[in-house]
Design an enzyme around this catalytic site. Structure first.
Site, PDB file in Angstrom:
ATOM      1  N   GLU A  17       2.577  -5.747   1.010  1.00 34.75           N
ATOM      2  CA  GLU A  17       2.221  -6.982   0.287  1.00 34.75           C
ATOM      3  C   GLU A  17       2.713  -8.220   1.034  1.00 34.75           C
ATOM      4  O   GLU A  17       2.048  -9.254   1.063  1.00 34.75           O
ATOM      5  CB  GLU A  17       2.817  -6.970  -1.134  1.00 34.75           C
ATOM      6  CG  GLU A  17       2.276  -5.890  -2.057  1.00 34.75           C
ATOM      7  CD  GLU A  17       0.866  -6.177  -2.576  1.00 34.75           C
ATOM      8  OE1 GLU A  17       0.291  -7.232  -2.262  1.00 34.75           O
ATOM      9  OE2 GLU A  17       0.341  -5.303  -3.298  1.00 34.75           O
ATOM     10  N   ASP A  50      -8.170   1.978  -0.546  1.00 36.64           N
ATOM     11  CA  ASP A  50      -9.155   0.954  -0.165  1.00 36.64           C
ATOM     12  C   ASP A  50      -9.045   0.352   1.241  1.00 36.64           C
ATOM     13  O   ASP A  50      -9.928   0.512   2.079  1.00 36.64           O
ATOM     14  CB  ASP A  50      -9.183  -0.176  -1.220  1.00 36.64           C
ATOM     15  CG  ASP A  50      -7.786  -0.688  -1.624  1.00 36.64           C
ATOM     16  OD1 ASP A  50      -6.784  -0.299  -0.995  1.00 36.64           O
ATOM     17  OD2 ASP A  50      -7.714  -1.479  -2.577  1.00 36.64           O
ATOM     18  N   GLU A  83     -12.928  -8.989  -5.449  1.00 33.94           N
ATOM     19  CA  GLU A  83     -13.756  -8.097  -4.614  1.00 33.94           C
ATOM     20  C   GLU A  83     -15.263  -8.289  -4.795  1.00 33.94           C
ATOM     21  O   GLU A  83     -16.021  -8.179  -3.828  1.00 33.94           O
ATOM     22  CB  GLU A  83     -13.379  -6.631  -4.862  1.00 33.94           C
ATOM     23  CG  GLU A  83     -11.986  -6.254  -4.354  1.00 33.94           C
ATOM     24  CD  GLU A  83     -10.846  -6.736  -5.248  1.00 33.94           C
ATOM     25  OE1 GLU A  83     -11.108  -7.104  -6.423  1.00 33.94           O
ATOM     26  OE2 GLU A  83      -9.695  -6.755  -4.779  1.00 33.94           O
ATOM     27  N   THR A 139      -7.174  -8.509   4.355  1.00 34.05           N
ATOM     28  CA  THR A 139      -7.510  -7.977   3.030  1.00 34.05           C
ATOM     29  C   THR A 139      -7.108  -8.932   1.901  1.00 34.05           C
ATOM     30  O   THR A 139      -7.447  -8.717   0.747  1.00 34.05           O
ATOM     31  CB  THR A 139      -6.899  -6.579   2.821  1.00 34.05           C
ATOM     32  OG1 THR A 139      -7.485  -5.970   1.669  1.00 34.05           O
ATOM     33  CG2 THR A 139      -5.389  -6.654   2.663  1.00 34.05           C
TER      34      THR A 139
END
Ligand SMILES: *[C@@H]1O[C@H](CO)[C@@H](O)[C@H](O)[C@H]1NC(C)=O
Ligand SMILES: *[C@@H]1O[C@H](CO)[C@@H](O)[C@H](O)[C@H]1NC(C)=O
Length: 536
Positions: free
Chosen positions: A126, A269, A430, A521
């Site tokens: 993160e 993912d 997303e 991402t």
């Protein structure tokens, strides 16, 4: 005669007036302005009540820091938001001065307050995607746009990366443990899952550390993050046993998979995402080969269609490839439309991509799947009473459902269900991310219309007290989107600023060249590398 004439005049005037406002609402510039307003309202609410905390609750106005840090914040919301402020600044026609002011505010804070010497264990993954990614794109964009002092961001990025580097030296495999102490450099295994790391965690550090090597010319960052793949592909387990797919847990000490659970939702993912994006960033063909194998695996094992409307979805294989396909799909999986579209076209408009020597039957299939999945994800908003998607849906695959299904919400055609526990919405990016990619790769207006519809639902339902005064308007996550209006939760994620509003803004920009940029991402853009010139 005179009366008739003036009546006609009046009718014409009203029609012109209405057409003007209708076309204004359809114009990309108008829509960008609206998105900028929401960003500024939400951001100013944070500045006024939450500054400079990592965690902010827009309803109660409470604040705290990440990972229980009591002395210093990591800049969780601030650093994640810098490049969105810059992107809106650069293209804004109505709010340029405001974005400049906000940029100067955050630059000042990063220069004088941000200090990563914090005695607390942080998530390596993160912290890399949000903080390191945010600082690096702030460096890149402020330099390119010639605003502020870009070295400030680079200096902090180097300091942060150096504090995280010891994580890569702790295991014989090079696969890091999940967390690292930014003060001591000690790293720790995941406390759950018998110490296994999520596959997506240690395979989603590469764009950031590689870009840092490219800027600084120092290869140590690159080598550290590259090493983690070797145990996965050298034993050929990825391409062989699992058909290009990877179970979602890996033991960092011996690189063995834990269990057989394969999914493209949480923990899986961005493993797939970074295979393609590393190729797009650096043109290393190894990663395209791995990506290709993965996508063939996805098409063979995970793709299915709902009953009765044939909505294409990606399911999960909880018990390995030979087990049954679970028709559950996280909203997180909705990034796949954009990824498949970028993998097929490499950022070119679809009609140009089809003319390239690289075009193939497989890419043609990827492209069709990209469009179908993006449509499904749009339907996950469109068919919900409030117009906002839940966290997870379960598609109707016509199998006999166990008891409990009666409590599930069912879409009007019966194509999908939502469990009460999954009906929340975290303002995730997303779907609008995929919509943004598909728009720029096709220029098909329908994608802008879908994105606008979703934006309006967010604005309508996640805003608090916006009616009374513009300046006290906050935005928050939602508890239950099946109710109309949805119930309100009390939190705002940094990706609302970093991703959701940025992708929406990019959707309505006209000159986005997807061959020149790769988004990490967390939606932080890095330039595509033209040539590698690294020190050894
Ligand atoms: C900034 O705006 C200029 C002028 O519109 C544009 O050419 C440029 O690509 C933009 N830069 C970025 C990084 O978006
Ligand atoms: C820009 O920031 C760097 C790093 O903090 C600093 O050394 C330099 O003096 C700054 N430059 C200007 C012009 O302020």
């Amino acid at each position: 005669m005179l009366i008739v004439k003036s009546l006609i005049g009046l009718v014409t005037a009203v029609a012109t007036y209405r057409m003007f406002f209708a076309s204004q609402e359809n114009s990309a510039e108008y829509r960008r302005n609206q998105i900028e307003s929401v960003f500024l309202q939400s951001w100013r609410d944070y500045c006024k009540h939450g500054w400079d905390a990592d965690v902010y609750k827009p309803v109660s106005k409470e604040k705290s820091n990440m990972y229980g840090s009591t002395d210093k914040p990591l800049g969780w919301i601030i650093v994640d938001s810098i490049d969105s402020i810059l992107i809106m600044y650069n293209s804004s026609t109505a709010n340029k001065a405001q974005f400049e002011e906000e940029f100067l505010r955050v630059e000042e804070w990063v220069t004088t307050k941000l200090d990563y010497d914090i005695d607390v264990h942080v998530s390596l993954f993160e912290t890399t995607i949000r903080m390191l990614g945010g600082l690096l794109s702030a460096y890149h964009l402020s330099k390119e746009m010639n605003i502020g002092n870009s070295s400030v961001f680079l200096e902090k990025a180097i300091d942060l990366a150096d504090r995280m580097m010891p994580a890569f030296d702790n295991t014989p495999t090079g696969i890091p443990y999940s967390s690292i102490n930014l003060h001591t450099g000690a790293s720790e295994r995941n406390h759950a899952d018998n110490g296994a790391s999520s596959t997506a965690e240690f395979t989603t550090l590469q764009l950031e550390f590689k870009y840092l090597s490219i800027i600084t010319g120092d290869t140590k960052y690159w080598s550290a993050v590259e090493k983690v793949y070797r145990p996965l592909y050298e034993s050929n387990r990825l391409l062989g046993h699992y058909g290009g797919l990877a179970p979602i847990y890996v033991y960092p000490d011996n690189a063995k998979f834990r269990g057989n659970n394969i999914r493209l939702g949480s923990r899986g993912d961005s493993f797939y995402e970074y295979l393609l994006k590393q190729y797009l960033q650096t043109r290393e063909t190894l990663y395209y080969v791995l990506y290709r194998a993965s996508m063939e695996g996805v098409k063979q094992h995970l793709v299915s269609k709902s009953h009765p409307s044939n909505l294409v979805y990606i399911g999960e294989k909880e018990y390995g490839l030979r087990g049954p396909l679970s028709p559950k799909m996280d909203h997180l999986v909705c990034f796949m439309g954009g990824l498949l579209a970028m993998g097929a076209t490499e950022g070119l408009h679809i009609s140009d991509a089809r003319q390239q020597p690289f075009w193939s039957t497989q890419r043609d299939e990827d492209w069709a799947l990209a469009q179908d999945l993006t449509y499904t994800c749009y339907q996950m908003y469109h068919q919900i009473p409030s117009g906002l998607a839940p966290e997870i849906v379960v598609f109707n695959d016509q199998s006999q459902r166990k008891s409990g299904t009666r409590q599930w919400w069912k879409s009007s055609n019966g194509d999908f269900y939502v469990k009460p526990a999954d009906a929340h919405n975290l303002q995730r990016p997303e779907t609008v991310e995929s919509i943004m990619f598909l728009y720029h790769l096709t220029k098909d207006q329908k994608y802008r219309d879908w994105g606008w519809e979703i934006f309006k639902s967010f604005r309508k339902h996640s805003s608090l007290s916006c009616k009374s005064s513009d300046h006290d308007c906050a935005y928050t996550c939602m508890g239950n989107v099946l109710a109309d209006p949805p119930t309100i939760a009390d939190s705002v994620e940094s990706f609302w600023f970093a991703e959701t509003l940025k992708y929406l803004h990019l959707l309505f920009q006209d000159d986005v060249d997807l061959t020149k940029v790769v988004f990490n991402t967390e939606a932080h853009p890095f330039p595509v590398v033209k040539s590698l010139n690294l020190r050894n």
